[in-house]
Design a protein around this motif. Sequence first.
Motif, mmCIF file in Angstrom:
data_model
loop_
_atom_site.group_PDB
_atom_site.id
_atom_site.type_symbol
_atom_site.label_atom_id
_atom_site.label_comp_id
_atom_site.label_asym_id
_atom_site.label_seq_id
_atom_site.Cartn_x
_atom_site.Cartn_y
_atom_site.Cartn_z
ATOM 1 N N LYS B 56 0.807 -1.221 0.000
ATOM 2 C CA LYS B 56 0.000 0.000 0.000
ATOM 3 C C LYS B 56 0.841 1.272 0.000
ATOM 4 O O LYS B 56 0.375 2.315 -0.435
ATOM 5 N N SER B 57 2.078 1.189 0.492
ATOM 6 C CA SER B 57 2.939 2.374 0.454
ATOM 7 C C SER B 57 3.789 2.407 -0.805
ATOM 8 O O SER B 57 4.124 3.472 -1.317
ATOM 9 N N SER B 58 4.181 1.211 -1.266
ATOM 10 C CA SER B 58 5.187 1.146 -2.323
ATOM 11 C C SER B 58 4.602 1.015 -3.719
ATOM 12 O O SER B 58 5.286 1.249 -4.705
ATOM 13 N N LYS B 59 3.325 0.651 -3.808
ATOM 14 C CA LYS B 59 2.741 0.376 -5.126
ATOM 15 C C LYS B 59 2.908 1.533 -6.123
ATOM 16 O O LYS B 59 3.307 1.301 -7.274
ATOM 17 N N ASP B 381 -0.682 7.632 -0.205
ATOM 18 C CA ASP B 381 0.186 8.602 -0.839
ATOM 19 C C ASP B 381 1.101 9.131 0.261
ATOM 20 O O ASP B 381 0.753 10.048 0.982
ATOM 21 N N ARG B 382 2.262 8.492 0.391
ATOM 22 C CA ARG B 382 3.132 8.829 1.518
ATOM 23 C C ARG B 382 3.976 10.066 1.222
ATOM 24 O O ARG B 382 4.316 10.350 0.073
ATOM 25 N N LEU B 383 4.355 10.712 2.281
ATOM 26 C CA LEU B 383 5.158 11.922 2.175
ATOM 27 C C LEU B 383 6.641 11.557 2.129
ATOM 28 O O LEU B 383 7.110 10.758 2.928
ATOM 29 N N ALA B 384 7.347 12.130 1.163
ATOM 30 C CA ALA B 384 8.777 11.886 1.057
ATOM 31 C C ALA B 384 9.539 13.172 1.271
ATOM 32 O O ALA B 384 9.192 14.207 0.712
ATOM 33 N N THR B 523 5.906 5.595 6.900
ATOM 34 C CA THR B 523 5.135 6.747 7.360
ATOM 35 C C THR B 523 6.056 7.883 7.812
ATOM 36 O O THR B 523 5.592 8.981 8.102
ATOM 37 N N LYS B 524 7.346 7.606 7.870
ATOM 38 C CA LYS B 524 8.320 8.645 8.190
ATOM 39 C C LYS B 524 8.860 9.195 6.871
ATOM 40 O O LYS B 524 9.405 8.430 6.059
ATOM 41 N N PRO B 525 8.720 10.508 6.635
ATOM 42 C CA PRO B 525 9.064 11.065 5.323
ATOM 43 C C PRO B 525 10.491 10.779 4.859
ATOM 44 O O PRO B 525 10.721 10.522 3.688
ATOM 45 N N ASP B 526 11.453 10.784 5.777
ATOM 46 C CA ASP B 526 12.827 10.543 5.300
ATOM 47 C C ASP B 526 13.024 9.088 4.909
ATOM 48 O O ASP B 526 13.768 8.774 3.972
ATOM 49 N N ALA B 527 12.336 8.176 5.599
ATOM 50 C CA ALA B 527 12.438 6.763 5.225
ATOM 51 C C ALA B 527 11.738 6.523 3.891
ATOM 52 O O ALA B 527 12.221 5.760 3.050
ATOM 53 N N PHE B 528 10.606 7.175 3.699
ATOM 54 C CA PHE B 528 9.892 6.986 2.441
ATOM 55 C C PHE B 528 10.687 7.589 1.284
ATOM 56 O O PHE B 528 10.705 7.056 0.179
ATOM 57 N N TRP B 529 11.377 8.698 1.575
ATOM 58 C CA TRP B 529 12.234 9.291 0.545
ATOM 59 C C TRP B 529 13.323 8.309 0.112
ATOM 60 O O TRP B 529 13.625 8.177 -1.081
ATOM 61 N N GLN B 530 13.890 7.599 1.093
ATOM 62 C CA GLN B 530 14.912 6.603 0.749
ATOM 63 C C GLN B 530 14.346 5.544 -0.197
ATOM 64 O O GLN B 530 14.983 5.166 -1.186
ATOM 65 N N LEU B 531 13.126 5.097 0.099
ATOM 66 C CA LEU B 531 12.491 4.085 -0.751
ATOM 67 C C LEU B 531 12.227 4.649 -2.146
ATOM 68 O O LEU B 531 12.514 3.999 -3.164
ATOM 69 N N GLN B 532 11.707 5.854 -2.166
ATOM 70 C CA GLN B 532 11.373 6.493 -3.435
ATOM 71 C C GLN B 532 12.627 6.644 -4.316
ATOM 72 O O GLN B 532 12.611 6.332 -5.505
#
Lengths: 249, 793
Positions: B56-59, B381-384, B523-532
């Motif tokens: 749901k976060s990565s799709k 739609d997670r925050l990066a 759900t942590k923007p910096d972690a999601f940025w890493q994934l993105q």
Amino acid sequence: MTRIGVVIFPGSNRDRDTLRAIELAGGEAVPLWHETASLEGSAAIVVPGGFAYGDYLRAGVIARFSPVMRAVGAFAERDGLVLGICNGFQVIAEAGLVPGALLRNRGLRFLGRDVHIAIERFDTPFTMLAGPRRPLRVPIAHGEGCYFADDVTLDALERDGQVLFRYVHDDGSVAGEAGDPDNPNGSLRAIAGVINAAGNVAGLMPHPECAVEALLGSDDGFGIIRSLVESAGAAEREGRAPRLAGSAA
Amino acid sequence: MTLEPGTGPASQPALHRALGLSDDELDAIVARLGRRPNDLELAMFSVMWSEHCSYKSSKPLLRTLPTHGAGVVAGPGENAGVVSIGEGLAVAFKIESHNHPSAVEPYQGAATGVGGILRDIFAMGARPVAVLDALRFGDPTDTRTRHLVDGVVRGVGGYGNCVGVPTVGGELVFDRSYAGNPLVNVMAIGILEERHLTRAAAPGPGNLVILFGSATGRDGIGGASVLASATFADDDPSKRPSVQVGDPFAEKLLIEASLELIEAGLVEGLQDLGAAGITCGVSETADRAGTGIEVDLDAIPRREPDMAPFEVMISESQERMVAIVRPERYVEVAAICGRWGLARAVIGRVTADGDVTVMSEGRELARIPARALTSEAIVHDRLAAPPERRRQAPAPGAPIEAGALLPERGMDPGAVLLALLGSPNLASRRPVFEQYDSTVQANSVVRPGHGAAIVRIDGGGAGQPPRTPTRALVAATDGNAAIGAFDPWLGAAMSVAEATRNVSITGARPLGVTNCLNFGDPTKPDAFWQLQEAVRGLGDACRALGVPVTGGNVSLFNEAPGSRILPTPEIGVVGLLDDVERRAGPAFRADGDTVLLVGRATPGLGGSEYATLAGLAPEDGAPAIDLDLEARLQAFVRDAIARGLVASAQDVSSGGLGVALAEAAIWSGRGAILRLHVASSPAVDLFGESPSRIVLSARPDDVPALIGLAEAADLPVELLGTVGGERLVIELAGTGATGAAEERGSRVADSVDVAVRDLRHAWDGGLDRALGWRDAGSAAGYAGAGNAGAGAG
């Protein structure tokens, strides 16, 4: 073509390797399901590696009670050729077809790597075409391969020429018992394989069937497989291969 | 957690939160159902809408990846990617994580990780032929890390050895960030006849849903949601019931029975039951076929009485498969299961209504549209947001001052090389690999730990003659987390480059990429940025190299209290070698051969093992990657090998050129006399880890042609010297060379001059020393109940 039966237990996992090695050696490989009491006209039997019935209690301890092993036992009793490899060695040892027992590796870890073994006798049905090269480089893959017997038995085995394979260093000298990495499981007197007194049943822990092609790192084991196929063919031609009730062919 | 029987609306107002669902997710469920879910339905949603099952976060990120390519017959969304390799054959492969279970119970976590990925492979109709495992742990001298390493290695071996699939390669990396959250990523590869390709779909209303394999118990309740999709405290015993227990013997039977069912044409669809258990199995198969499934809860064989409906529906008991079967073929299916001693039961039927319905004693306990559980699960739609410090870092490849900070003046490069070879991340993996069966199936061309794995495919057998030329699959896993820590785009791109390069340097053509993205809390923007950023790097690199992404897995929430793992994109690549006789290996081949370096070091020691050894912060200068150069380099080396111009080919990666040369010497037992032109600094040229470099050796007669080929591809080539002798000698020359010798008035820095025997000694014993395994004989045996795998192979 000489039929060589390969016993398949639930949990056997080197059955296909064994079938293939027999075919490469010119034999007709016949899979024998554990529930069958017929050996389907086989002139020799291989009990292959794997984890028969999961090896949950102790390696080989349940497999020996299967219908096919009763037939193999009767076949061996009537001088039929039987080779047990790795888990197959454990099974025929549990069944009392060869002397000794296989205990947990001294390091208590599963070990999968290449080892060197020497053939002690070339006048057996399992080794006659395997000489004179020594030592052989073949893989092992087992957790319970430490060969054990009491001193009286070991002395008798040595005296009677029943030690068929021994772990050695790469220069061919015999490996030590404990603490020598060239004796991977700490087998007593570095014994890697034995033959019964009658000379028709042998077992070993290393995998000659996985060392039959240079492409895969070694073909040093091919002589052992070829010896078996040729010996079975000779036994068949000379009418020495036992025929069991219920056998096909 | 207690759940009422599945009737009525949710019994506790906050039950959804206890199940790991957020308030907005509950609202989304209500919107999809048009009513409030009951407890059972909520439990089913909670596992299916976990990150692990729903992505749901990565799709939204994963949709950007290139998934089409030559020969791809099944891509992401299937149990495993499948690529056609000609001659009627195809290869199925996938990598998947089992991180959190392994942190809680290392033996079973790792074992069931192997089991789960194998089921993904044979569910496609493929016979598993190889396993690679990529493992990451904390400091190897730490007691708890040692416990985890020991358990995980025994678990991988205990399962893989018994089930009879060779473990042919993988990785083992130590970094403090993994101390509370180790990574266990397992890749499996299988081969199938293309006509037996089987989908995990449930077509044909009226068809039977058959569950076969082990009975359903209370193990692994909520594994997907509780373990895999939340951060957790170190070693939390309350999570232990969420870990599944593996039975490799049952799996072996399941493999044989499944492949026999497929070969006999008896199944319309086949799905393994892993995360989210039966709920996942029925909802995914129904959704893929646009059908529904009615589950007869009472027909499901159980291990224990009094299991609640929700427990049965979401249990993650291992070694179970679901087959979709025409009613008239049931007798044959039951016979094959029976022959392999496997229990089977008709647990439902395919319907046309599109719903997953759970029935018990004539009552309907749950009814959910299949697509609401799967393809139409919520997407966030997670925050990066990049971390602050990134803006201060110099650009990758910038000739920065980091080199000046390094202790290179006066350093003895030979001593540094020995220290690197013996360090935990570069030393021989022999102590681990030799606990695995790498030779079963008799197709392993190389032993693990010497470059990419090579597995023969056309070996014949069962009456089939071997094919000539004989082909082989080549596989490698690589994940560059150290670089990814400060530039996740670069870390992912370098991981793809390295894994494909490791395949290409054997002569094989990479067929596809599978990936396991191990990251922190999205759900942590910096972690999601890493994934993105990592997904962007993965996509860019795959496009540049022309390799499709055929599948993979996302593991988020890899955080323990107070620490997050380095962002770790683990890349698995499978390639095809058209003629296994025409392959290159990394070891030198013959004395007198010429040694060449193709590609050129770029500045930047950040993220290198040398930088770690020197105590340098990774931010201080990342190397750059030129993806176009990388693509040309890989095409060149494949071409050169196919033309027979290459005696050996070795990748320059961890430990840099010095370690690459040392390995080529150690593995061949041959030394070399070499002279390296130092362009940047001795540290950068010898131990820097900038990508896109290969060490080749070749017969002197072939060198002109080899150089011509490289120059035609616009690749820099440097003649290093000659193979031979018992020492590795690397003379450092050129204007960039600095160091002790320079201070003595010479333009030449101190050289490396070490006996190959000493290199081997340092390399071979390093891991045993780091883990305290020197006295392996006294290590306690694992005595967990019910573990097969003690015996033979």
